[in-house]
Design a protein around this motif. Structure first.
Motif, PDB file in Angstrom:
ATOM      1  N   ILE A 104       0.830  -1.238  -0.097  1.00 16.06           N
ATOM      2  CA  ILE A 104      -0.107   0.112   0.053  1.00 16.06           C
ATOM      3  C   ILE A 104       1.011   1.092   0.031  1.00 16.06           C
ATOM      4  N   GLU A 105       1.783   1.408   1.019  1.00 18.96           N
ATOM      5  CA  GLU A 105       2.651   2.687   0.897  1.00 18.96           C
ATOM      6  C   GLU A 105       3.531   2.838  -0.273  1.00 18.96           C
ATOM      7  N   ALA A 106       4.149   1.910  -0.895  1.00 21.90           N
ATOM      8  CA  ALA A 106       4.636   1.780  -2.136  1.00 21.90           C
ATOM      9  C   ALA A 106       4.068   2.486  -3.161  1.00 21.90           C
ATOM     10  N   LEU A 107       2.805   1.874  -3.200  1.00 21.67           N
ATOM     11  CA  LEU A 107       1.773   2.416  -4.420  1.00 21.67           C
ATOM     12  C   LEU A 107       1.295   3.564  -4.133  1.00 21.67           C
ATOM     13  N   LYS A 108       1.207   4.194  -2.777  1.00 21.42           N
ATOM     14  CA  LYS A 108       0.751   5.636  -2.523  1.00 21.42           C
ATOM     15  C   LYS A 108       2.034   6.443  -2.952  1.00 21.42           C
ATOM     16  N   ASP A 109       3.146   6.036  -2.708  1.00 24.49           N
ATOM     17  CA  ASP A 109       4.230   6.871  -2.904  1.00 24.49           C
ATOM     18  C   ASP A 109       4.657   7.060  -4.419  1.00 24.49           C
ATOM     19  N   ARG A 110       4.353   5.819  -5.109  1.00 20.36           N
ATOM     20  CA  ARG A 110       4.747   5.866  -6.500  1.00 20.36           C
ATOM     21  C   ARG A 110       3.540   6.564  -7.477  1.00 20.36           C
ATOM     22  N   PHE A 111       2.233   6.643  -6.767  1.00 20.99           N
ATOM     23  CA  PHE A 111       1.076   7.021  -7.581  1.00 20.99           C
ATOM     24  C   PHE A 111       0.328   8.006  -6.761  1.00 20.99           C
ATOM     25  N   PRO A 112       0.674   9.297  -6.452  1.00 22.53           N
ATOM     26  CA  PRO A 112      -0.035   9.804  -5.211  1.00 22.53           C
ATOM     27  C   PRO A 112      -1.220  10.413  -5.807  1.00 22.53           C
ATOM     28  N   GLY A 113      -1.778  10.123  -6.927  1.00 22.33           N
ATOM     29  CA  GLY A 113      -3.100  10.834  -7.560  1.00 22.33           C
ATOM     30  C   GLY A 113      -4.087   9.786  -7.332  1.00 22.33           C
ATOM     31  N   ILE A 114      -3.806   8.554  -7.066  1.00 22.86           N
ATOM     32  CA  ILE A 114      -4.898   7.554  -7.032  1.00 22.86           C
ATOM     33  C   ILE A 114      -5.192   7.160  -5.620  1.00 22.86           C
ATOM     34  N   ILE A 115      -6.655   6.759  -5.288  1.00 20.91           N
ATOM     35  CA  ILE A 115      -7.305   6.468  -4.181  1.00 20.91           C
ATOM     36  C   ILE A 115      -7.155   4.976  -3.777  1.00 20.91           C
ATOM     37  N   ILE A 116      -6.344   4.800  -2.651  1.00 20.70           N
ATOM     38  CA  ILE A 116      -6.011   3.537  -2.330  1.00 20.70           C
ATOM     39  C   ILE A 116      -6.488   3.112  -0.791  1.00 20.70           C
ATOM     40  N   SER A 117      -7.252   2.117  -0.781  1.00 24.98           N
ATOM     41  CA  SER A 117      -7.986   1.683   0.323  1.00 24.98           C
ATOM     42  C   SER A 117      -7.314   0.543   1.095  1.00 24.98           C
ATOM     43  N   ASN A 118      -7.520   0.371   2.447  1.00 26.40           N
ATOM     44  CA  ASN A 118      -6.931  -0.868   2.949  1.00 26.40           C
ATOM     45  C   ASN A 118      -8.116  -2.130   2.933  1.00 26.40           C
ATOM     46  N   GLN A 119      -9.161  -2.099   2.109  1.00 28.37           N
ATOM     47  CA  GLN A 119     -10.225  -3.153   2.124  1.00 28.37           C
ATOM     48  C   GLN A 119      -9.799  -4.424   1.429  1.00 28.37           C
ATOM     49  N   LEU A 120     -10.367  -5.345   1.644  1.00 27.79           N
ATOM     50  CA  LEU A 120      -9.926  -6.678   1.017  1.00 27.79           C
ATOM     51  C   LEU A 120     -10.172  -6.484  -0.602  1.00 27.79           C
ATOM     52  N   PHE A 121     -11.356  -5.682  -0.790  1.00 26.48           N
ATOM     53  CA  PHE A 121     -11.142  -5.600  -2.460  1.00 26.48           C
ATOM     54  C   PHE A 121     -12.139  -4.320  -2.867  1.00 26.48           C
ATOM     55  N   GLU A 122     -12.226  -3.881  -3.982  1.00 28.98           N
ATOM     56  CA  GLU A 122     -12.827  -2.780  -4.418  1.00 28.98           C
ATOM     57  C   GLU A 122     -13.271  -2.889  -5.469  1.00 28.98           C
ATOM     58  N   LEU A 123     -14.786  -2.714  -5.748  1.00 31.93           N
ATOM     59  CA  LEU A 123     -15.657  -2.826  -6.970  1.00 31.93           C
ATOM     60  C   LEU A 123     -16.076  -1.558  -7.027  1.00 31.93           C
ATOM     61  N   ASP A 124     -15.197  -0.966  -8.014  1.00 35.04           N
ATOM     62  CA  ASP A 124     -15.638   0.594  -8.288  1.00 35.04           C
ATOM     63  C   ASP A 124     -15.889   0.895  -9.823  1.00 35.04           C
ATOM     64  N   ARG A 125     -17.091   0.882 -10.178  1.00 33.19           N
ATOM     65  CA  ARG A 125     -17.467   0.768 -11.561  1.00 33.19           C
ATOM     66  C   ARG A 125     -17.024  -0.208 -12.322  1.00 33.19           C
ATOM     67  N   ASP A 126     -16.002   0.067 -13.367  1.00 32.39           N
ATOM     68  CA  ASP A 126     -15.606  -0.868 -14.138  1.00 32.39           C
ATOM     69  C   ASP A 126     -14.118  -1.166 -13.804  1.00 32.39           C
ATOM     70  N   ARG A 127     -13.758  -0.976 -12.342  1.00 31.21           N
ATOM     71  CA  ARG A 127     -12.314  -1.516 -11.895  1.00 31.21           C
ATOM     72  C   ARG A 127     -12.699  -2.341 -10.705  1.00 31.21           C
ATOM     73  N   TYR A 128     -12.018  -3.394 -10.837  1.00 29.43           N
ATOM     74  CA  TYR A 128     -12.210  -4.452  -9.740  1.00 29.43           C
ATOM     75  C   TYR A 128     -10.795  -4.767  -9.307  1.00 29.43           C
ATOM     76  N   THR A 129     -10.539  -4.646  -7.903  1.00 29.62           N
ATOM     77  CA  THR A 129      -9.270  -4.868  -7.470  1.00 29.62           C
ATOM     78  C   THR A 129      -9.197  -5.339  -6.092  1.00 29.62           C
ATOM     79  N   CYS A 130      -8.383  -6.268  -5.962  1.00 30.02           N
ATOM     80  CA  CYS A 130      -8.434  -7.218  -4.659  1.00 30.02           C
ATOM     81  C   CYS A 130      -6.966  -7.284  -3.933  1.00 30.02           C
ATOM     82  N   SER A 131      -6.894  -7.425  -2.925  1.00 30.31           N
ATOM     83  CA  SER A 131      -5.533  -7.659  -1.905  1.00 30.31           C
ATOM     84  C   SER A 131      -4.746  -8.742  -2.345  1.00 30.31           C
TER      85      SER A 131
END
Length: 337
Positions: free
Chosen positions: A150-177
């Motif tokens: 998480i911290e590495a992604l925040k540092d590398r891409f400061p403009g995106i919204i990163i959560s600590n949740q198991l997974f995120e289903l946001d419109r047409d983007r589906y990401t999981c931990s």
């Protein structure tokens, strides 16, 4: 990776209306994580079994036609390379562990951007979110990644919204931990389809999954992973806090129980957790309250008392300030997911 279904002659109301087969692609990167990949692919296979028909076809895609080696040494032969991949309904990027930026070649990034332009939903499993971010495809979306990254992604891409949740289903983007959270994410996607709730529930039973975790649940980052073994006093204090959420222990007593001064305790929390002891304790109580709001039918006032708040009004004020919506708003939002 074609799938066949055997022994499904039994009549079932789910089979009355044959549904179009969805093709789900899995882009595997060198050193990809097998557990996240298998958790997703197998859950789709079991969903087919639960539905008594083929609803999902899974295909393995790579940068080229060469076998791809996973992080555990297992080699997988892709069905397609990116230049001859079939039409897809969803593509999941199965990330490398650890992250290797060399995998994000220009042709690969351009291919992902092409799919996004075609409005193909894109997902990331474990560190797959990192490649989507490199392709500039996560701006304006909520996403997640394994807590170690998480911290590495925040540092590398400061403009995106990163959560600590198991997974995120946001419109047409589906990401999981990653790990078995991929199973939870796929089950939630299955449940979104017509008759999907019943299929997902039956699939969970076949998977011996006694509880499907929701999108609002957070990854639990072990404190020992943050601190190692160098701060036993701090770990002990946090353990006491976690065991006493309903009746919070005062700072003076916490310090005395662990043979440190209040000032020493404050310094430890500030140095290693970047919070005061009171702030950390409050976050623990609010996180527990959120779990109860989403996973139980308890009244808000009872949840407030169970998490150490003197009144529902005080609880609501603290909750709204921390999470950005009221306890009742949280519960209503969870019910819609």
């Amino acid at each position: 990776m074609a799938q066949t279904l055997k022994g499904t002659a039994a009549a079932d109301h789910l089979t009355k209306a044959q549904k179009p087969v969805k093709t789900i692609g899995f882009l595997v990167l060198p050193n990809f994580t097998t557990i996240g990949f298998a958790s997703a692919v197998e859950t789709l296979r079991i969903a087919n079994m639960a539905a008594h028909q083929i609803l999902y076809r899974t295909v393995i895609i790579a940068a080229n036609h060469d076998p791809v080696t996973a992080s555990n040494g297992m080699r997988v032969l892709p069905d397609y390379a990116i230049e001859d991949a079939p039409d897809l309904d969803i593509l999941f990027v199965v990330g490398a562990n650890p992250i290797v930026s060399d995998h994000s070649s220009r042709p690969l990034l351009n291919w992902l951007r092409k799919l996004a332009h075609q409005h193909i939903p894109l997902g990331g499993i474990c560190t797959g979110s990192h490649l989507l971010a490199r392709a500039d495809l996560l701006k304006g979306y909520r996403c997640t990644i394994h807590w170690e990254d998480i911290e590495a992604l925040k540092d590398r891409f400061p403009g995106i919204i990163i959560s600590n949740q198991l997974f995120e289903l946001d419109r047409d983007r589906y990401t999981c931990s990653g790990g078995v959270a991929a199973m939870d994410m796929i089950l939630q996607l299955v449940a979104r389809e017509p008759n999907g709730s019943e299929i997902a529930a039956r699939a969970a039973e076949l998977l011996l999954c006694d509880r499907v975790r929701g999108a609002r649940e957070q990854q639990r980052v072990p404190l020992r992973s943050k601190l190692g073994t160098s701060q036993p006093k701090l770990s002990q204090v946090v353990a006491i806090m976690e065991a006493n959420l309903e009746e919070p222990v005062g700072l003076d007593e916490l310090a005395a129980l662990n043979d440190v001064s209040v000032r020493q305790l404050e310094r430890l929390f500030n140095k290693y957790l970047q919070r005061t002891p009171s702030q950390y304790y409050l976050e623990l109580r609010l996180s527990r309250a959120r779990q109860l709001l989403l996973r139980s039918e308890s009244q808000v006032r009872d949840i407030a008392l169970a998490c150490g708040f003197a009144s529902p009004a005080h609880f609501s004020k603290c909750y709204s300030r921390f999470f950005g919506l009221s306890p009742m708003g949280e519960r209503k939002k969870g019910a819609l997911q």
